[in-house]
Design a protein around this motif. Structure first.
Motif, PDB file in Angstrom:
ATOM      1  N   ARG A   1       2.444   7.312   1.361  1.00 41.10           N
ATOM      2  CA  ARG A   1       3.774   7.259   1.954  1.00 41.10           C
ATOM      3  C   ARG A   1       4.610   6.233   1.214  1.00 41.10           C
ATOM      4  O   ARG A   1       4.287   5.052   1.167  1.00 41.10           O
ATOM      5  N   TYR A   2       5.686   6.698   0.596  1.00 42.33           N
ATOM      6  CA  TYR A   2       6.623   5.827  -0.105  1.00 42.33           C
ATOM      7  C   TYR A   2       7.817   5.581   0.812  1.00 42.33           C
ATOM      8  O   TYR A   2       8.425   6.513   1.324  1.00 42.33           O
ATOM      9  N   GLY A   3       8.182   4.321   1.031  1.00 46.39           N
ATOM     10  CA  GLY A   3       9.324   4.003   1.876  1.00 46.39           C
ATOM     11  C   GLY A   3      10.497   3.521   1.048  1.00 46.39           C
ATOM     12  O   GLY A   3      10.332   2.757   0.093  1.00 46.39           O
ATOM     13  N   GLU A   4      11.707   3.946   1.421  1.00 46.86           N
ATOM     14  CA  GLU A   4      12.926   3.504   0.751  1.00 46.86           C
ATOM     15  C   GLU A   4      12.837   3.708  -0.763  1.00 46.86           C
ATOM     16  O   GLU A   4      13.229   2.844  -1.551  1.00 46.86           O
ATOM     17  N   THR A   5      12.303   4.859  -1.188  1.00 48.91           N
ATOM     18  CA  THR A   5      12.032   5.045  -2.615  1.00 48.91           C
ATOM     19  C   THR A   5      13.108   5.817  -3.346  1.00 48.91           C
ATOM     20  O   THR A   5      13.447   5.513  -4.467  1.00 48.91           O
ATOM     21  N   GLY A   6      13.650   6.822  -2.730  1.00 49.91           N
ATOM     22  CA  GLY A   6      14.643   7.622  -3.423  1.00 49.91           C
ATOM     23  C   GLY A   6      14.314   9.087  -3.321  1.00 49.91           C
ATOM     24  O   GLY A   6      14.135   9.610  -2.234  1.00 49.91           O
ATOM     25  N   ASP A   7      14.214   9.765  -4.477  1.00 46.52           N
ATOM     26  CA  ASP A   7      13.994  11.205  -4.441  1.00 46.52           C
ATOM     27  C   ASP A   7      12.901  11.593  -5.414  1.00 46.52           C
ATOM     28  O   ASP A   7      12.236  10.757  -6.021  1.00 46.52           O
ATOM     29  N   LEU A   8      12.740  12.923  -5.584  1.00 46.08           N
ATOM     30  CA  LEU A   8      11.666  13.437  -6.432  1.00 46.08           C
ATOM     31  C   LEU A   8      11.862  13.117  -7.902  1.00 46.08           C
ATOM     32  O   LEU A   8      10.916  13.224  -8.685  1.00 46.08           O
ATOM     33  N   ASP A   9      13.080  12.751  -8.288  1.00 54.83           N
ATOM     34  CA  ASP A   9      13.357  12.470  -9.699  1.00 54.83           C
ATOM     35  C   ASP A   9      13.189  10.997 -10.044  1.00 54.83           C
ATOM     36  O   ASP A   9      13.556  10.575 -11.145  1.00 54.83           O
ATOM     37  N   THR A  10      12.656  10.198  -9.103  1.00 56.79           N
ATOM     38  CA  THR A  10      12.412   8.789  -9.406  1.00 56.79           C
ATOM     39  C   THR A  10      11.474   8.673 -10.605  1.00 56.79           C
ATOM     40  O   THR A  10      10.397   9.274 -10.604  1.00 56.79           O
TER      41      THR A  10
END
Length: 726
Positions: free
Chosen positions: A118-127
């Motif tokens: 689980r990634y929190g406050e990460t952004g989107d799939l293109d990170t």
């Protein structure tokens, strides 16, 4: 389409593990025969056992499938509900760095592995760095990316939250099923949680919270989506658009066409009719003037719409409002909250809870609340930070609002804070799911104004000035508290009354006001009163409540001055100190009628062995009593105590100095009056007490129970010892 493909893939994968062709079918058919003999049953069971045994023995070792179950687990707000068997217990950890820091749960057995991240406050799939290569796909009705071999699947569960399922090569067929069966719990409660005071108690299977959107016109929409374009949206409408059913229908006219008038859960409403421009189906109703709701579902969920609607009901209003403490009144909370524990970071506060959601309101006094900037410097207990601050106005005061984040940017709620006046600030901290309710809670707080002080008042406390004339009123700020002092004089007499508000539990607070060291022994708490002789007269400290204390210094008639105090009820109940129920008397109960066996003098005894029925510790928990005071001696009489009862106790001393600590018990006590010449009355541990000084040492004694008094004191740098009596 996806589900049928998934079922087919699972069937093909399971085919390799099936028994001999036709065997199961034959057994089922035989079991349905209505007339069979016992021998026939035994034959069937034997045949099945032999066939399965032969099939199992024929498998190669690497084809054997583990049958022990895997233990599911929870990662923050993600519940893992489906796993292949045989993977055992999960291991929690973290992976990545910087923007890609994630919490993980990992199961493994041999070459088989499943990991949920689980990634929190990460952004989107293109990170950058999230997944090298892979192709676009979808899962749970969301955009996703999957690796070429199908072992790594990552998707945007909702804004700012990425989830990921990674498996070993042998488990590629399980990747999508694990993802589909994840449950992202709603922090506002089970099923659909709460929307503007309405609980959604039922949702169709495999639809998951996508997000909540709030518009400035009073509209809030909560949406759940799933595979196959399944969608449920509940919209709340407040204000003029929901003033009446007619206004609500007009606001949503384009969606409803010639909607059919009906009742929805007993409220006036509409259902979609012919000519509707809505994609899917819906219900609309007026819950009350000023609040309406619109429910929309996709076409493939039309059979579920009535069940969803029937499961939407009001959350009971909080019975704990209005709530007043520390000079403010809380008039608004979202529905369903109940009062929790007290506590704050820099001041005094209260908590409210509701099914995973929480609200904390804290009053901060003193220098820490001199300005709104100082107030924003929160004394976090761990690694939280207050970020993305924006200015706003609350009740006419400048305020700051922002996000609270922890390690790796993990969300820790939203906060708004403001100073009402220098030295008095308010902080409102809510869980992330209540971001849209934060300002409503803040603006519902009412703070009492500062009234002009009357001739007989100090900060709201009425006093008897003993016939003297008021000469001054002053105010001060400590780090976590405020003080207001009134001074009266007449001839050579003087009366000083101090009212302290805020955090008063800091070490030595009472000692600093009283001029004697008593805090360790007395554990001065709400309701306790201590008096001592000071230059110019007598002084008494009264801890009225956790956040309120009154200090009175009088050159004469201090008893009359104390009786003349009128303190408004605070709603708090003086709390007795908690005792450890596991503690047992070392040598029997104090004053039990048996003769006291006094311990020998010499090398000091530990505090639990020296005085029967009393546990004694040094002022510092880190330093044993015997380390500071290595010598000890018992006593059967004590200087200054006059009693017909039995006295016994122990004195610890420090070699080469006059420092000493003494603890004792007096048996056969009826009352404390007259036991010690020159003693001042007090209330300690919620019990009648006295304090006195003699030979440079200060002592306190309280009536522990009828017939038993306990005393202690000393003159060393450690002040009073810590006592616990049983």
């Amino acid at each position: 389409m996806f589900e049928s493909e998934l079922r087919q893939a699972m069937a093909e994968d399971s085919a390799r593990l099936a028994a001999a062709p036709g065997l199961v079918e034959q057994v089922v058919r035989l079991s349905r025969r209505r007339r069979r003999t016992r021998h026939g049953i035994v034959a069937v069971v034997t045949a099945l056992a032999l066939a399965l045994a032969g099939w199992a023995l024929g498998l190669r070792d690497e084809q054997r499938v583990a049958t022990t179950p895997s233990t599911t687990g929870t990662l923050d707000d993600v519940q893992v509900r489906h796993l292949p068997p045989g993977l055992g217990e999960p291991v929690q950890g973290r992976s990545g760095e910087g923007e890609l820091l994630a919490g993980t749960l990992t199961w493994s057995a041999g070459a088989d592995m499943v990991r949920v991240s689980r990634y929190g406050e990460t952004g989107d799939l293109d990170t950058p760095g999230l997944m090298a290569g892979g192709r676009r796909t979808s899962t749970r009705g969301r955009e996703a990316r999957i690796s070429a071999d199908g072992t790594d699947l990552v998707w945007t569960e909702r804004q700012g939250v990425l989830l990921r399922v990674t498996v070993g090569g042998n488990l590629a067929a399980e990747t999508r099923m694990i993802a589909e069966e994840l449950l992202m719990t709603d922090p506002t409660g089970p099923a659909g949680g709460v929307v503007e005071g309405m609980r959604v108690s039922y949702l169709p299977p495999r639809v998951h919270l996508e997000g909540v959107m709030t518009r400035s016109d009073g509209e809030t929409a909560k949406t759940w989506t799933g595979a196959g374009d399944r969608r449920v949206t509940l919209i709340s409408v407040r204000g003029q658009h929901a003033a009446s059913l007619k206004e609500l229908a007009a606001w949503s006219a384009g969606d409803w066409g010639d909607g059919i008038r009906t009742t929805v859960n007993g409220k006036p409403g509409y259902r979609d009719g012919q000519g509707s421009l809505m994609v899917g189906h819906g219900r609309l109703w007026l819950q009350e003037p000023g609040l309406g709701f619109v429910l929309k579902v996709s076409d493939n969920l039309e059979p579920e719409i009535d069940r969803i609607t029937e499961g939407i009901s009001p959350v009971p209003a909080s019975r704990d409002l209005p709530a007043s403490f520390e000079g403010l009144t809380v008039t608004h909370l979202p529905p369903g909250f109940s009062a929790g524990a007290d506590g704050g970071l820099d001041g005094l506060g209260r908590w409210w809870n509701r099914a995973g959601s929480w609200i904390s309101i804290e009053v901060v006094r003193g220098e820490r609340a001199r300005t709104v900037k100082r107030l924003s410097e929160v004394s976090w207990g761990t690694d939280e930070r207050f970020l993305d601050l924006t200015g706003t106005i609350v009740d006419g005061h400048r305020a700051l609002t922002g996000r609270v984040v922890g390690a790796g940017g993990a969300p820790k709620g939203r906060m708004s804070l403001w100073t009402v006046r220098p030295g008095y600030g308010v902080r409102v901290h809510v869980s992330d799911d209540l971001a849209n309710d934060l300002m409503a809670v803040a603006k519902g707080i009412r703070v009492a104004g500062v009234e002009r002080q009357g001739e007989r008042e100090v900060d709201g406390i009425r006093i008897d000035p003993l016939g003297m004339t008021r000469v001054s009123t002053t105010a001060g700020l400590a780090e976590y508290s405020t003080s207001t002092t009134g001074l009266w004089r007449a001839g050579g007499d003087e009366l000083r009354v101090e009212v302290h508000r805020g955090r008063l539990d800091t070490e030595d607070w009472v000692e600093g006001r009283l001029g004697v060291r008593v805090a360790g022994t007395a554990r001065v708490g709400p309701g306790d009163r201590i008096r001592a002789v000071v230059p110019g007269g007598r002084r008494e400290v009264w801890r009225v409540d956790e956040g309120l204390a009154v200090v009175v210094t009088a050159s004469r008639d201090i008893d009359r001055a104390m009786k003349g105090l009128r303190v408004p009820r605070t709603g708090s109940v003086p709390r007795m100190p908690e005792r450890d129920p596991s503690m047992e008397p070392v040598n029997g109960t104090a004053c039990d009628g048996r003769s006291a066996t006094l311990p020998p003098s010499g090398e000091a005894l530990p505090g639990r062995q020296a005085v029967r029925g009393v546990q004694v510790a040094g002022r510092s928990e880190e330093t044993p009593l015997t380390e500071s005071y290595p010598l000890g001696a018992s006593f059967s009489a004590f200087d200054g105590i006059v009693t017909k009862g039995r006295v016994y106790g122990y004195t610890w001393t420090r070699p080469g100095t006059s420092d000493r600590l003494s603890v004792g018990v007096v048996c056969g006590v009826g009352a404390l009056d007259g036991m010690v010449e020159g003693a001042e009355p007090a209330v300690l541990r919620g019990r009648p007490a006295v304090t006195w000084s003699r030979g440079g040492s200060t002592y306190a004694m309280w009536l522990e129970r009828p017939g038993v008094a306990v005393f202690g004191g000393g003159n060393g740098e450690d002040g009073f010892p810590q006592l616990d009596v049983w």
